[in-house]
Design a protein around this motif. Sequence first.
Motif, PDB file in Angstrom:
ATOM      1  N   ALA A  41      47.515  97.731 -40.813  1.00  0.00           N
ATOM      2  CA  ALA A  41      48.174  98.621 -39.857  1.00  0.00           C
ATOM      3  C   ALA A  41      49.270  99.439 -40.536  1.00  0.00           C
ATOM      4  O   ALA A  41      49.434 100.633 -40.252  1.00  0.00           O
ATOM      5  CB  ALA A  41      48.764  97.819 -38.700  1.00  0.00           C
ATOM      6  N   VAL A  42      50.031  98.800 -41.434  1.00  0.00           N
ATOM      7  CA  VAL A  42      51.072  99.518 -42.169  1.00  0.00           C
ATOM      8  C   VAL A  42      50.444 100.641 -42.992  1.00  0.00           C
ATOM      9  O   VAL A  42      50.948 101.768 -43.020  1.00  0.00           O
ATOM     10  CB  VAL A  42      51.864  98.549 -43.075  1.00  0.00           C
ATOM     11  CG1 VAL A  42      52.795  99.325 -43.999  1.00  0.00           C
ATOM     12  CG2 VAL A  42      52.662  97.571 -42.231  1.00  0.00           C
ATOM     13  N   ASP A  43      49.330 100.331 -43.657  1.00  0.00           N
ATOM     14  CA  ASP A  43      48.649 101.350 -44.455  1.00  0.00           C
ATOM     15  C   ASP A  43      48.110 102.463 -43.573  1.00  0.00           C
ATOM     16  O   ASP A  43      48.218 103.650 -43.916  1.00  0.00           O
ATOM     17  CB  ASP A  43      47.508 100.703 -45.244  1.00  0.00           C
ATOM     18  CG  ASP A  43      46.807 101.693 -46.157  1.00  0.00           C
ATOM     19  OD1 ASP A  43      47.450 102.162 -47.115  1.00  0.00           O
ATOM     20  OD2 ASP A  43      45.623 102.002 -45.907  1.00  0.00           O
ATOM     21  N   PRO A  83      52.460 106.708 -32.362  1.00  0.00           N
ATOM     22  CA  PRO A  83      51.826 105.987 -33.472  1.00  0.00           C
ATOM     23  C   PRO A  83      50.465 106.555 -33.850  1.00  0.00           C
ATOM     24  O   PRO A  83      50.149 106.711 -35.035  1.00  0.00           O
ATOM     25  CB  PRO A  83      51.713 104.554 -32.930  1.00  0.00           C
ATOM     26  CG  PRO A  83      52.806 104.446 -31.924  1.00  0.00           C
ATOM     27  CD  PRO A  83      52.861 105.793 -31.277  1.00  0.00           C
ATOM     28  N   PHE A  84      49.642 106.860 -32.850  1.00  0.00           N
ATOM     29  CA  PHE A  84      48.321 107.410 -33.126  1.00  0.00           C
ATOM     30  C   PHE A  84      48.417 108.783 -33.773  1.00  0.00           C
ATOM     31  O   PHE A  84      47.720 109.080 -34.758  1.00  0.00           O
ATOM     32  CB  PHE A  84      47.514 107.490 -31.826  1.00  0.00           C
ATOM     33  CG  PHE A  84      46.175 108.165 -31.983  1.00  0.00           C
ATOM     34  CD1 PHE A  84      45.107 107.464 -32.531  1.00  0.00           C
ATOM     35  CD2 PHE A  84      45.994 109.479 -31.595  1.00  0.00           C
ATOM     36  CE1 PHE A  84      43.861 108.084 -32.683  1.00  0.00           C
ATOM     37  CE2 PHE A  84      44.762 110.097 -31.750  1.00  0.00           C
ATOM     38  CZ  PHE A  84      43.699 109.400 -32.297  1.00  0.00           C
ATOM     39  N   VAL A  85      49.279 109.642 -33.227  1.00  0.00           N
ATOM     40  CA  VAL A  85      49.458 110.987 -33.776  1.00  0.00           C
ATOM     41  C   VAL A  85      49.959 110.908 -35.217  1.00  0.00           C
ATOM     42  O   VAL A  85      49.496 111.646 -36.095  1.00  0.00           O
ATOM     43  CB  VAL A  85      50.439 111.799 -32.903  1.00  0.00           C
ATOM     44  CG1 VAL A  85      50.861 113.089 -33.600  1.00  0.00           C
ATOM     45  CG2 VAL A  85      49.802 112.111 -31.554  1.00  0.00           C
ATOM     46  N   MET A  86      50.892 110.002 -35.484  1.00  0.00           N
ATOM     47  CA  MET A  86      51.421 109.835 -36.829  1.00  0.00           C
ATOM     48  C   MET A  86      50.327 109.433 -37.803  1.00  0.00           C
ATOM     49  O   MET A  86      50.204 109.995 -38.906  1.00  0.00           O
ATOM     50  CB  MET A  86      52.536 108.784 -36.820  1.00  0.00           C
ATOM     51  CG  MET A  86      53.145 108.496 -38.186  1.00  0.00           C
ATOM     52  SD  MET A  86      54.522 107.325 -38.111  1.00  0.00           S
ATOM     53  CE  MET A  86      53.658 105.820 -37.656  1.00  0.00           C
ATOM     54  N   ALA A  87      49.504 108.457 -37.412  1.00  0.00           N
ATOM     55  CA  ALA A  87      48.454 107.969 -38.304  1.00  0.00           C
ATOM     56  C   ALA A  87      47.401 109.029 -38.581  1.00  0.00           C
ATOM     57  O   ALA A  87      46.897 109.134 -39.703  1.00  0.00           O
ATOM     58  CB  ALA A  87      47.797 106.734 -37.692  1.00  0.00           C
ATOM     59  N   LEU A 116      53.346  99.237 -35.007  1.00  0.00           N
ATOM     60  CA  LEU A 116      53.070  97.967 -35.669  1.00  0.00           C
ATOM     61  C   LEU A 116      52.732  96.859 -34.674  1.00  0.00           C
ATOM     62  O   LEU A 116      52.356  95.757 -35.077  1.00  0.00           O
ATOM     63  CB  LEU A 116      54.272  97.546 -36.524  1.00  0.00           C
ATOM     64  CG  LEU A 116      54.577  98.469 -37.706  1.00  0.00           C
ATOM     65  CD1 LEU A 116      55.832  98.001 -38.437  1.00  0.00           C
ATOM     66  CD2 LEU A 116      53.391  98.504 -38.669  1.00  0.00           C
ATOM     67  N   VAL A 117      52.876  97.141 -33.392  1.00  0.00           N
ATOM     68  CA  VAL A 117      52.417  96.224 -32.348  1.00  0.00           C
ATOM     69  C   VAL A 117      51.006  96.585 -31.900  1.00  0.00           C
ATOM     70  O   VAL A 117      50.114  95.733 -31.815  1.00  0.00           O
ATOM     71  CB  VAL A 117      53.378  96.239 -31.142  1.00  0.00           C
ATOM     72  CG1 VAL A 117      52.763  95.494 -29.952  1.00  0.00           C
ATOM     73  CG2 VAL A 117      54.704  95.618 -31.511  1.00  0.00           C
ATOM     74  N   THR A 118      50.778  97.857 -31.604  1.00  0.00           N
ATOM     75  CA  THR A 118      49.506  98.278 -31.027  1.00  0.00           C
ATOM     76  C   THR A 118      48.367  98.341 -32.053  1.00  0.00           C
ATOM     77  O   THR A 118      47.254  97.892 -31.774  1.00  0.00           O
ATOM     78  CB  THR A 118      49.661  99.647 -30.352  1.00  0.00           C
ATOM     79  OG1 THR A 118      50.139 100.608 -31.308  1.00  0.00           O
ATOM     80  CG2 THR A 118      50.654  99.556 -29.196  1.00  0.00           C
ATOM     81  N   ILE A 119      48.634  98.892 -33.242  1.00  0.00           N
ATOM     82  CA  ILE A 119      47.556  99.090 -34.220  1.00  0.00           C
ATOM     83  C   ILE A 119      46.974  97.775 -34.725  1.00  0.00           C
ATOM     84  O   ILE A 119      45.743  97.617 -34.766  1.00  0.00           O
ATOM     85  CB  ILE A 119      48.044  99.971 -35.391  1.00  0.00           C
ATOM     86  CG1 ILE A 119      48.512 101.337 -34.873  1.00  0.00           C
ATOM     87  CG2 ILE A 119      46.928 100.148 -36.416  1.00  0.00           C
ATOM     88  CD1 ILE A 119      47.457 102.110 -34.104  1.00  0.00           C
ATOM     89  N   PRO A 120      47.794  96.755 -35.148  1.00  0.00           N
ATOM     90  CA  PRO A 120      47.182  95.484 -35.552  1.00  0.00           C
ATOM     91  C   PRO A 120      46.353  94.838 -34.441  1.00  0.00           C
ATOM     92  O   PRO A 120      45.318  94.225 -34.707  1.00  0.00           O
ATOM     93  CB  PRO A 120      48.395  94.608 -35.906  1.00  0.00           C
ATOM     94  CG  PRO A 120      49.472  95.566 -36.246  1.00  0.00           C
ATOM     95  CD  PRO A 120      49.254  96.732 -35.343  1.00  0.00           C
ATOM     96  N   SER A 177      53.337 108.844 -43.110  1.00  0.00           N
ATOM     97  CA  SER A 177      54.742 109.118 -43.405  1.00  0.00           C
ATOM     98  C   SER A 177      54.984 110.596 -43.707  1.00  0.00           C
ATOM     99  O   SER A 177      56.108 111.080 -43.560  1.00  0.00           O
ATOM    100  CB  SER A 177      55.215 108.250 -44.574  1.00  0.00           C
ATOM    101  OG  SER A 177      54.367 108.382 -45.691  1.00  0.00           O
ATOM    102  N   ALA A 178      53.937 111.328 -44.108  1.00  0.00           N
ATOM    103  CA  ALA A 178      54.086 112.775 -44.289  1.00  0.00           C
ATOM    104  C   ALA A 178      54.380 113.446 -42.950  1.00  0.00           C
ATOM    105  O   ALA A 178      55.208 114.364 -42.865  1.00  0.00           O
ATOM    106  CB  ALA A 178      52.813 113.366 -44.904  1.00  0.00           C
ATOM    107  N   PHE A 179      53.718 112.953 -41.889  1.00  0.00           N
ATOM    108  CA  PHE A 179      53.996 113.477 -40.555  1.00  0.00           C
ATOM    109  C   PHE A 179      55.399 113.094 -40.105  1.00  0.00           C
ATOM    110  O   PHE A 179      56.076 113.883 -39.427  1.00  0.00           O
ATOM    111  CB  PHE A 179      52.968 112.947 -39.556  1.00  0.00           C
ATOM    112  CG  PHE A 179      53.186 113.422 -38.148  1.00  0.00           C
ATOM    113  CD1 PHE A 179      52.776 114.683 -37.745  1.00  0.00           C
ATOM    114  CD2 PHE A 179      53.818 112.599 -37.210  1.00  0.00           C
ATOM    115  CE1 PHE A 179      52.981 115.124 -36.448  1.00  0.00           C
ATOM    116  CE2 PHE A 179      54.033 113.027 -35.917  1.00  0.00           C
ATOM    117  CZ  PHE A 179      53.615 114.300 -35.537  1.00  0.00           C
TER     118      PHE A 179
END
Length: 459
Positions: free
Chosen positions: A206-208, A35-39, A274-278, A44-46
């Motif tokens: 978090a979704v954003d 999740p962190f790497v993706m953000a 969506l669990v960890t980031i919020p 979503s590009a990643f």
Amino acid sequence: MNSQVIGRSIWSSRWIFFFAATAGAVGLGNIWKFPFVMAENGGSAFVLLYLLCIALMGVPMMLSEVVIGHIGNANPIKSIQKTSERSGAHQRWSLIGYLGLVAGLGIFVLLTVIAGWAINYLIEMYQGSFVDIGRTKAAAIFNQIKADSNAALVFQSLFVAVVVFILGFGVNKGLARGLVYFVSMSLLVLCWLIYYSFTHGFFDQAVDYLFKFDQTKITVGSFLLAFEHAFYTLSIGVGALIVFGSYLPKKSAIGAIVFTVALVDIAISGLVGLVTIPTLLSAQIVPAAGFDLLFVSLPVAYGDMLNGQYWGVMFFLFVILTALSSALVLLEPTVAWCAERFSTGRWSAAVLVGFVVWLISLACFDSWTYIKDFTGFNFKLFHLIDFMTAKIVLPLAGLLIAIYTGWVLKPALVRDEMANAGMFWLYIWYFLIRFVVPFLFVLVLVLNQLDIKNMRLFF
């Protein structure tokens, strides 16, 4: 439930293979890293870049291992020996199987240590040890837990004992039932955690943060991260998919199952985010990755919430269940090899292998510094196993599997296994495993040596 084919157990259904492959794909890396790497790499590009790596490397590699096991109908080493013999090749290719077993055992040892910490954290979280504390105190607690050899002895021993106990019952009564239970339970817990995140604020933010499409963040480093995560998260190179393929009934539709597992891996990674980031955003904590996320940032965040300690217990329960399912996947290849190589029963093989890895896991205690004492190098066994497994054994095993399947394994054997998929997909897979996958391995090796990781791929 204990079906047999020529004296060898097989899965009671193809769904069991799906659960097994999913358990191997969804590991702790999906919790503390993806999740962190993706953000941080374009959202979503990643994900699109990651999907490309899975399509070009992940799925072809998974199919290669499953096909080897399905043809060989044995443990990883014996399967490669049998397929190389039928292909007129030297049986020294079985070295790949040995590399896989070593890699799987190494990762299992690391997982055992981390699972011991997670069990300790679940108890501490339940007792309210993280209520209204800051990062400094949380980091101190983590260091105390790592240094507590007595607690580590109890919790690591308990973790290994559970895995050995389950594997001792065999393929269907032990491994299959354990995987179905642990995967199902972890998904249920994950759903509860997502519900909590959705109803307690910061979910939209978090979704954003996670999924906002930003191609300007896609760099050479992003590609390397996508490739490495696709390789390490799909249980490639540890022999698990080979032995799982050997348990498949004949004439099974392998390709569709493997591709579905890859998609499930991506979906669960996003859901964990969506669990960890919020949770982190609600506590105004900057998202991070690795041990800092799992054992410092998240405990502080849950400790700051109303009734957060109980949701923290749920989160670490999810971590433990995920670790247990991964552990079953990692240890099964060696247990299967030991049982078949020495003609022992499942219980004897499981206990013997479990005892060996248990001893090695005890040698990984953070308080034990004998490598530094004897050699002068500031290395602990935990970090040495991590380095050797991730940087040497696994990549080497993966590359050799691609070369073996693409250039050594007799095409007629593969054609018979993948006849259900159609000749078009067979040719696509052959092109990828022969040319694209080895090229990507070499490309990643070269790019890791160059100082161009921050160079953008898109402008």
